[in-house]
Each structure stands twice: as C-alpha cells, then as structure tokens.
Enzyme design. Structure first.
Site, PDB file in Angstrom:
ATOM      1  N   GLY B 148       0.829  -1.209   0.000  1.00  0.00           N
ATOM      2  CA  GLY B 148       0.000   0.000   0.000  1.00  0.00           C
ATOM      3  C   GLY B 148       0.856   1.249   0.000  1.00  0.00           C
ATOM      4  N   CYS B 149       0.206   2.382  -0.229  1.00  0.00           N
ATOM      5  CA  CYS B 149       0.936   3.648  -0.354  1.00  0.00           C
ATOM      6  C   CYS B 149       1.436   4.145   1.000  1.00  0.00           C
ATOM      7  CB  CYS B 149       0.063   4.688  -1.035  1.00  0.00           C
ATOM      8  SG  CYS B 149      -1.574   4.902  -0.314  1.00  0.00           S
ATOM      9  N   TYR B 150       0.500   4.281   1.953  1.00  0.00           N
ATOM     10  CA  TYR B 150       0.914   4.722   3.289  1.00  0.00           C
ATOM     11  C   TYR B 150       1.965   3.775   3.863  1.00  0.00           C
ATOM     12  CZ  TYR B 150      -3.020   8.032   3.964  1.00  0.00           C
ATOM     13  OH  TYR B 150      -3.898   9.083   3.891  1.00  0.00           O
ATOM     14  N   THR B 151       1.763   2.483   3.602  1.00  0.00           N
ATOM     15  CA  THR B 151       2.638   1.478   4.206  1.00  0.00           C
ATOM     16  C   THR B 151       4.053   1.567   3.649  1.00  0.00           C
ATOM     17  OG1 THR B 151       1.758  -0.072   2.598  1.00  0.00           O
ATOM     18  CG2 THR B 151       0.782  -0.107   4.762  1.00  0.00           C
ATOM     19  N   CYS B 153       5.627   4.069   2.535  1.00  0.00           N
ATOM     20  CA  CYS B 153       6.305   5.241   3.066  1.00  0.00           C
ATOM     21  C   CYS B 153       6.643   5.043   4.554  1.00  0.00           C
ATOM     22  CB  CYS B 153       5.407   6.455   2.853  1.00  0.00           C
ATOM     23  SG  CYS B 153       6.223   8.040   3.014  1.00  0.00           S
TER      24      CYS B 153
END
Lengths: 346, 346, 346, 346
Positions: B148-151, B153
C-alpha cells in the site's frame, strides 16, 4: 553528443529545460548558470534533482564567445540576451533564446512594447521557433527565438482559420487563462500563495506584451496586418494555459470545412492533437507533456466559432518547444526526449 | 518483450501503471480491462492517452488462466483478485497484485481488518513487494503483493531504526498526510472538490486498514510483535504522501548513529534519497517520480526522533513500485522505465 | 463606543482584526497604521474594503502615549511592541498585543527562543489571553498577550487531559498543520504560490517558537514542567489549523472519563465545540469563525488517545481571540462581533 | 419576525441561504427540508452549524398550501418548484425561487432549453429578481424568480452599455469563469477533486442554459432581441464568478462616457462597486459578500471594451440576492443581514 549550456537555469522554464535535457539521449549538459544561485549545488535549488545531477550553478559567463559548446539556451528577462550575444558566438554554436528579444521582426513594435533593442543587426537572422509553422527555416538557423507561452497556444489555435479565410480577420478575441508558473519564480505579492489561491482575475488587459507577438504571426497567416484582443487571466493552479478564442465565421462556413482546415494543417503533427467533435481542450490532459490540444464549436445562432486550445506553459510554451527546436536544428528525431504522456492526475 | 495485461486499468493506480508500462522499453501491453468502461476507448476515459494509445478497454477476463501473457497486473478493490487467481494461472504467468489481498501473511489479521479471504492456500506463495527490503524473494516469486501507499512510506521510514535497535519499539507514532488521489476515482462526498478543497482532516483514526500491514512488516524488522499508531489525513492536493513519524530514542543514541543506520540500509538504493541534515522531506520533490525521500531530526530536549518521509502515492506507492517489482521479477534493470525526475512545479 | 487603534493593520491578522472591528457594534476604529503602506487608502491595500471603509493608513505612531483611544491593538513582528509600550501608555488605555512579546512569563525562555526582551518590567502585568482558560485575569488586565495560533489550538486540545491527570505528562506529541496565511503576507520563496501549492512539508522541526509557549501553558495545567514535541506543517490552503495530538493514557482511563473531562472544562464554552463520538475536527467547519472544534479517539490497542482540534488561524488563532479578549476586558458580551458561522464551502 | 421555510436546504445555495437567514435579525426559520437528508440533524449535514442550529431536516412538504409561513424559499433542480406551487400558495405567502422555473418569460424559449413548463399560468406573475434592475416590480410580487449566478454577473456587467447605446448590440462575448460550488453538491466525475483540481476547461460551449436568461434580460436593456456568446469555464477554486465581457464600441465612445453610464446606473447601488480606472474585478474581493465588482478597459487599438465583473456565485449569485429580494419584498432595509465584508484571504 550535443554539448548544451543553459544560462538562466534557475527560473521555472530554465529548470524544466534542464530536466528535459538531462533525460535527452543526445545531450550532455556542459553548464548551468544562474545569477541568483551561482556556486550553489543545482539540487539545493531544486530538490527534485537531489542525487540525480551533481552540478553547481556557475555565474553567468562573461564572454559567451569563449564557450566550448554546441548549443546555448538562454532563459532570461528581456533585453539581457540581446546584449550578450554576437555574430561570432552564432558562428561558433547555435543559440536558442527562450526570452523575448528576437521574437518580433518589427523593431519598432518591439521598442514600443518592450525597450530599446540591443542587437538589431541580428534580428534578420533570428527565426521564430514555432516548430509546426516554421520547421523549414528552423532547420537552418543559428539563432532561434523560442515563442512565448500564450503566443504558442494562441497562434496554433488561429492559424488554420486565417490561412483558409474561414473567419473575419478583425474579429479575433483571445481570452487566455494561465497557471501561476507563467509568472515565474520571482517573488511578487500577486503570486504570493494566499493572494492568488482561490481567486481568478484578468491582468494587463489590452496591455500584455504577448499581444504584438501574436499579431505579428497571425498577420503572416492572414496575409495582412491584423489586430486582436488578448486578455490573460491568472488561474489558481501551477501549470497550464487554456486559450478560448472567438471569431466571426465567414459567411457559409460550416463545421466540416473548419475541421478539414485543422486537419490539413495539423493532421500529421505529432504534438498537436485535434479533439473529436464536442470535446474541448482541458489543461489537465496536456500538463507535463509537449502536446497542444485543440477543440472547437460553431455557434450557429451567432455565426461565431469558439476554439479552445491547451498547452503546458513550461513545456510546449517554453522548455519543451525549445528542445523540439533543438531537435530540428540538429537534425534529430523531432520528438526525441519529448515523448512523455501527461501523468494524471498531477 | 514482456506481454502485460492490466485488470482494473481505469482507476488512478491502474492508469498510472498503463502510462508507465506504455513508456517501458521492454513491455507490450496486451490488454487493459475495466468494469466501468468496458468497450470504451482508453483515451476517452483518460484524455492524456488521446492519439497515443489506441486500445479499447475490454471486460474483466472471465477465466484468467486462458490469458496468453507474461505478467498480469491487478488493481482492484480487496477481495476480488483473490477470487480470480489460481495456481494454474500462477504457473502460466506472473501476477502483480496492487490490491490488499496478499499483503498480510496472517490470515486472521486480514479477516479482522478486511473480510473473509478467498485464496488462503496461495498466501504462502505471495511475496510482499517492498523492493528495497525483499529484493531477493521478489526475484523468485510468481505472486507479488504490491504494498500500500501509506505502508510503503511508513515502513521505509522506520525499518532501519527498528533493525538497529535505535528506538523504543512500542513508541512509534505515524502521522500521515495524503493527497486526494489516494482515495481513488470512485465518487464520494468526501472527495467531491468543494468538500475537501481548502480543508484538512484526519480520517479513520485508529482504524485504517494500512495499520496491520505496517505492523506486520515493522514487526519483522523489530524481531517481535509491535503496535503503532497510524493516523491518515486528507490534504487538498492531487498526489503525494508525507509521513511524519515519532519515536522515543534508545538511551544514548545520537545523530551520527542514526545517520549511519539509514546509510547502511539505503545508501546504495537508487530510489531512496537520504536528505542532508536539517532538510525534511517534501512531497513536491518526489511527485511524479519513484523516489522516497527521507529526512530526520533528533529533539534532544525530549529524546525523540522525528522522521519525515515522502513518496508519490501513485508511483512508489502503487504503479511505480509495481513496475520496479516487475523489473526485479523479470531480471531487468531495476529502474527501467522509472528514471523520471519529478517535473517541478507540477 | 470603544475607540480602537490598530498598529500593524496590513498584515493578515491585522486586516482580519480591522474587518471584525469594523463589524463590531461597540467599536469605532480611530486609526489603522502600517509601515509598508502608510498614506495609502486601506481599500487600495485590501480590495474587500473598497467603498466600505474610507480610511488612510497612517505611519506607526511615534509616541503611543499620546494616543487618545481606549484600546490599542498591535500586530507586529516580535520585539517591536515591547520597545514601543510603556506603563504610562498602559495607564491611559488597554493594549492587546497579537505578537509574541508578552506571551512567555519566563524571560530566559523568551530570550533563548526569540531575542533580548525590551520591556521585562511589564511582563508581570501581562495576562496570557487564552480566553477560556484565563477569563478572570483577562478582565482586570491592561496588557493582554494574545496567544499564537498553533498554541491556542494545542493548549485547548490538551489542557483538560492534563488537569484531570488522564495522560502521561511527558508523552505529548503535537502534529500540527496550518494553512499558508499562518506565514503572513511578507514575500518568501516558501510561500510563493507555485512553491507551496500541491505539496506538504514539515518545517522548523523541533525548533518552532510556539513550542515554549505551549509548554509554559501546559505546564501550568499539569502542575509541573513538561516538554512536548511540536511539529508544524504547511498545507496548501489559505486558512485553518488542525492539531493532531497524541498521548499515552493513564492506566485504566476510558472514553467516558475523557469525555467528561472535556465537558467539565468546556461544556459551557460558546466558542469550543466538543464533537460527537467518532467525529474528528476538520478545518472547513471552523474557517471564518471563532470556534475551536475538538474530537478524540482512544486507541485501545496502544492505549493512546488521539485528539484532533481545529481553528481558523486568523480568527480564534489571532484577530477573533483578540476581539474576544477585548470584549472580556471591556465587560461586553463575550461573543459580540464574533457570532458568525463559517461560510461553507469557502 | 418573518417566518421562512427553505425547501432544498442541503444544496450549497440552500445551505448558504440558511446561514444568511440564521443571521438575519428579522427572520425566524420555520423549517428546512431536504430530499436526501430528511430526518437528519442539519448540523450533521453541515458541520459549521454544529451547536448553532439544532433543527432536523424535514421531508419536502407534500402540500405547500398548508404551510404557515410568510415566505418560502425553493432551491431545487428545474421543473420541480413549478410543479409544486399554486396561486393559492402565492396568496398565502411569498415565494422566492432560486431555481430556473420562472426566470424566462418566453415559455417557448424555456421549453427549448429546459423541458415542458408545469405552471405556465403563473409565469406572468413572476418577477425576475435582479434587484438593481427590477427593484420596483420586486416590491409588489409574490413570486420571485431569483436569477442565476452567471446571469446576474453578466447582466449587471452589460446593461448600462446597452441601455446607453455605447456598444454594438450583436457583438457581445461573455467569457465566464466559475468556482466549483457552481456545479452543486451532487456527485459527478467532473467535480471529483482530482478531476478538476489543477486544471481549467470550458464546458457546455454555446449550449449553457444561462444563455437565454442573459439574452432575455439584455434584450430588454437593448430594446431589441439580441444574441450573445456565453462560454462558462470551471476554475479550480470553491467560490466566485468572473465574467470577462467583450463588445465593439459604438463609434466615438470614450472612457468618460462609459464611466458615466456605469455611474448613472449603479452609482448609488450599495452592492455594486465600480472600480477605479485600471483596476479589474477579482473574485477574492467579493467572495463571502453580496457585492458585484465591475471594472473595464477600452482598447483603442481594436475599439473594443473589455468589462470584468465578479460576484460570489452562492451569495449575489444565489442566496444573498434571494435575501436582498426578500428584504425588498417585505419592506426591510435592503442590505439587512447582508452587510458582511469579504473575509480575506479565505
């Protein structure tokens, strides 16, 4: 490899040019210069270059005739480039000027809208670099005047209509809208975030310097001197220009004839996209790319045509067209280093 | 050439993937499919592709085992991909799933945060595709769970600190900020322009599904189970994620030791840029690129570290990392088709 | 009628103050002064006042003791107001300082974070004007230190938790997000439109001057000296502050107890709105108003509380609170001239 | 006190109307109705009303003749209000319709641009509520057709020029730009945040329904039937309309004559502000207020006039003008509840 120098590399157009040249397979960047940031790492000025390009900004070269390069790009406020270049420099390397100094052939008009011209004797050598219209002359010149952003978009929108006699030549109104990068990186209350965010305004109404540039080129297309109304607006977004153009149609002109005119002129152009009927240009579909999108509608009630045209002001309106011109001048594939699609949404 | 199919090609991540694959020198796009736009020209859905890619969206393939391709990308809401794939498909071609179905190893955790899992038997085959951390396993898998995106980062920001024991493992707070593309293209009052423009809010506080994904991966790094606080915020901008992470430093840890930890882990990574002292990550410098920028500051007064990390949520947080994973899985140069600098300002 | 003078009337806080005072039924504006625009029509500087208020900016008064007014508002960079005021002035009229000079009681702390203090002898007279916490002292003072924007929001969010002993006093992390008006009207590359639009960043990490102000006030609430982590972020929007605060809960504390604490402290406050369970603060619902919205969530997994608080940085964070303080100081209804709802969407 | 009911209270115009009426000293809100949110607390739908207005949305009243109120505001999609009202209702209370049903006198034109009309017999009773032009008729009517947003701005900009014969009546081009609230609160891909942010486009070119409304009113001003070109654009901002209007000047007309025409018509209007020479209208100076700002420039080169006019589309373009009309209809001070300055920057 083409050795390229960039003077004025830390404005927005200069920086986008450095980015495009960095990705260009046939170019080596020899130097980047900057008045404001000389001796600074380029990646300190623009963090996107961090760990990508380790090069320091140098000061503006004092004597450009001594530069050992193949092409010099200048992206400077008007009046500076013309004071810097010389025939001798032009004999050594090609110059692509992103500024205004060599765009107008009529020096009187230049001096009326700008200021005294520093290199009148070179004006006749300069070629106006609107690639799709002047490709042949561009091939052979050493001094390329890269067009302005509003002007590129406006001229491309109207030329086929004028050349084919489809509109009343003196009825052209160009209502243009630009993102804020068009105003550059210099600090100014008008482009302070909280002064232009969430608002729209017209500015320099009937007084913007791109007016005579548009008129000169459209006069060539029309075969006679014409005047236009050009009104720029500041839109709260980073990039993109939309021109909404109006003109009275010549009696009897219909949709198909207009469509054909555009196709005849631009049908084989890879950087001009003629939109399907009913679709208008939007800046988001060209942002980040070198494309010009053109759509139009005929209002039968008023017998007017409304043309919409969109470009990325920093690419087709500045750095991208400069690279396209370089490709033509050096005999490279015209789209080299410019094939990018617009990332969306961005 | 690698023949690639993309299922779910008309969401934002899907579309950015199509764009990157279109520019990739070793990929041919075999098909793009879409539930919502089947039988429509792809360029009607996304005007940036106009005159660039003439391909119609097909319907989602009924039986993917029959596809004659080398790699299948799936960018679908959770629960759908796992109901679609099979061992037989995995024997025929590689699958890179941009959705959540195969990201969590612990099926109980998955079923608690998501829903019942449709392909538990394949979970053990799946490799979590955070390239910089799992490169070796990625090389050999046929089933790649793209993070995932948040993950992405968050995990990249914290891993070196946990691996080197520099922080209190149970003190991690991740305050994350995302542009609105993170919410996808589906219509929703929360992402209606005038509802999210000019405002900021936290959402799904202590309840976002990326939490267990972050925790699972950080637990591997810590060598023990850890919990974190993760708070996503919606920021009025198109793209970009910034994670501001906080943790209590282990006694005696100082700047140099932290710096060294990051350099040891990421010093040779071409898509991770460790920022100089005093510089924090900003989304604008990574937008449009596959980079992760990481900066940090130590607050000696409170003995905490503050780490800032930024990515483009659709690129390193989705489509770009998927291409990076494909490059690894097919033995290509890892940055192929991903070398772009962020255009600025965009 | 209260005769009011405003020094520093052409910054954003000053201008919003002039707007609020113009609408205030009990105030007459005696003068507005400005260093940058002296002798200019106020409506030339701010077009919203055109045809509404015909008043010229005067120069900053040389000797404020001679002013014939009832209240003086000062909205100036730190260090200037303290060099300008005197006991004699305070005997003549009340002063409400929107700057930082009198906010910190501890002069050593002030001199560490700011600079040498010009009026130490007046510090003991100054009252910290966070209306909801210091109402009684505000009534009687002549020298009002109007709180900072980040600080107002942070202190209101955390005070009940500290006063009631519900959290670990040394675990507070304040992750704050502000619109760009927080940075003022002065030109700066960081607030140039195209530099901060479409991006988010943290700035002055572990070094922002609002930190000691927050700490001093929260220490009063805690009954002992405490330190916090405070991290401001710049969000691409005009107005609004959101603080996302984290703290470890005291063992055994549950939702109801926290809710009760907030209600006990703020239940009868007309400018603080405690949001229903599950609702977090959003800046859009307070923008243009004097409200502070507060929501919170308990994460039972980590035993932490996450509090979200939102204000309009120019109103409750500056001009609105100044008017609220004036109302208290002059015995007026506390919400006079401040009853406006947020216009939405704006 | 005037008892007011609002049908369609949860659209953006409806909500801004509720806000203005809530602050209006002579109005009591009897009910707010909503199709989509019936039985919901109004403050759950719009958080700005939280703790301010405790009132539930009711369902749309089935038989409005039974309502015990003094004025009914309707803010509904076209075709619904005309199916709902009756002479009997008009005998009981006044109706102010913010929709399109009663704006056009010519039912054929209405049915061409909209759909079949449901209450033709009431059309002759309706008064077009552009306050500054129709004040006398407004006083006496029970059925008020509140003008559209684009139309208010366009008509106010052009009327003095037409009435005084200063321009060629068939040369009018109206290039209009609107913030996204103009498109309402209904979900739509075109107004999804990431689809319209950072882009500008024209839409409904030569086909927008405000065209006949503008033409009807301008024809009254011209004393003969006229046609115009009207092109709306969507601008990435919440509120505000800017109209840039172009027309050919009658021979010999000069600046002073135009200025005098505007002053004669609008000099004593409190909600129209004629800007000084050289100043163009900007939406930011009217946002949040009921003002119309008008500026103009004469281009002597082309003998055209360029007029710029700006309003807040939800206030002077909808809810504010509705309140202004109510004030006139009930014999109240015309600016009651409308005296607010634009907050800036907002």
């Amino acid at each position: 490899m083409i050795r390229a120098g960039i003077i004025g590399s830390t404005g927005y157009a200069g920086q986008d040019l450095v980015r495009l040249l960095h990705h260009h397979p046939e170019v080596d960047i020899s130097f980047v210069s900057s008045q404001s940031y000389s001796d600074k790492e380029y990646s300190e000025v623009f963090g996107n270059f961090y760990e990508i390009m380790n090069i320091k900004c140098i000061n503006t070269p004092e004597n450009i005739e001594e530069l050992d390069i193949d092409v010099l790009f200048t992206a400077l406020p008007h009046g500076i480039t013309s004071g810097m270049i010389s025939r001798k420099a032009l004999d050594k390397f090609k110059i692509i000027d992103l500024g205004a100094d060599f765009r107008l052939k009529d020096v009187e008009v230049y001096e009326k809208w700008y200021t005294g011209h520093m290199a009148k004797e070179l004006l006749k050598d300069a070629v106006y670099g609107l690639c799709e219209l002047n490709r042949d002359s561009i091939k052979d010149t050493s001094l390329l005047a890269n067009p302005g952003c509003y002007t590129t978009c406006s001229i491309l929108a109207m030329t086929p209509l004028l050349k084919e006699g489809l509109i009343d030549k003196n009825s052209i109104i160009l209502d243009a809208k630009s993102g804020v990068t068009g105003a550059g990186r210099g600090l100014n209350l008008a482009t302070h975030y909280t002064e232009c965010n969430e608002s729209i305004k017209a500015y320099k109404v009937a007084a913007h310097r791109h007016t005579p540039e548009i008129e000169e080129q459209l006069s060539y297309a029309a075969g006679e001197d014409i005047l236009v109304n050009f009104t720029p607006h500041l839109v709260p977004m980073n990039r993109g220009i939309l021109v909404t153009a109006y003109a009275n149609l010549t009696d009897g002109v219909e949709y198909e004839e207009v469509k054909e005119a555009y196709e005849n002129h631009y049908g084989s152009e890879q950087f001009i996209r003629l939109l399907p009927e009913g679709i208008q240009a939007e800046t988001k579909w060209v942002k980040g790319s070198n494309f010009t999108d053109i759509g139009f509608t005929i209002d039968e009630r008023t017998n007017r045509i409304i043309v919409t045209a969109a470009i990325d002001n920093l690419i087709k309106g500045a750095a991208g067209q400069a690279v396209q011109n370089m490709n033509i001048m050096f005999g490279l594939r015209e789209n080299m280093g410019l094939e990018y699609l617009s990332p969306f949404p961005i």
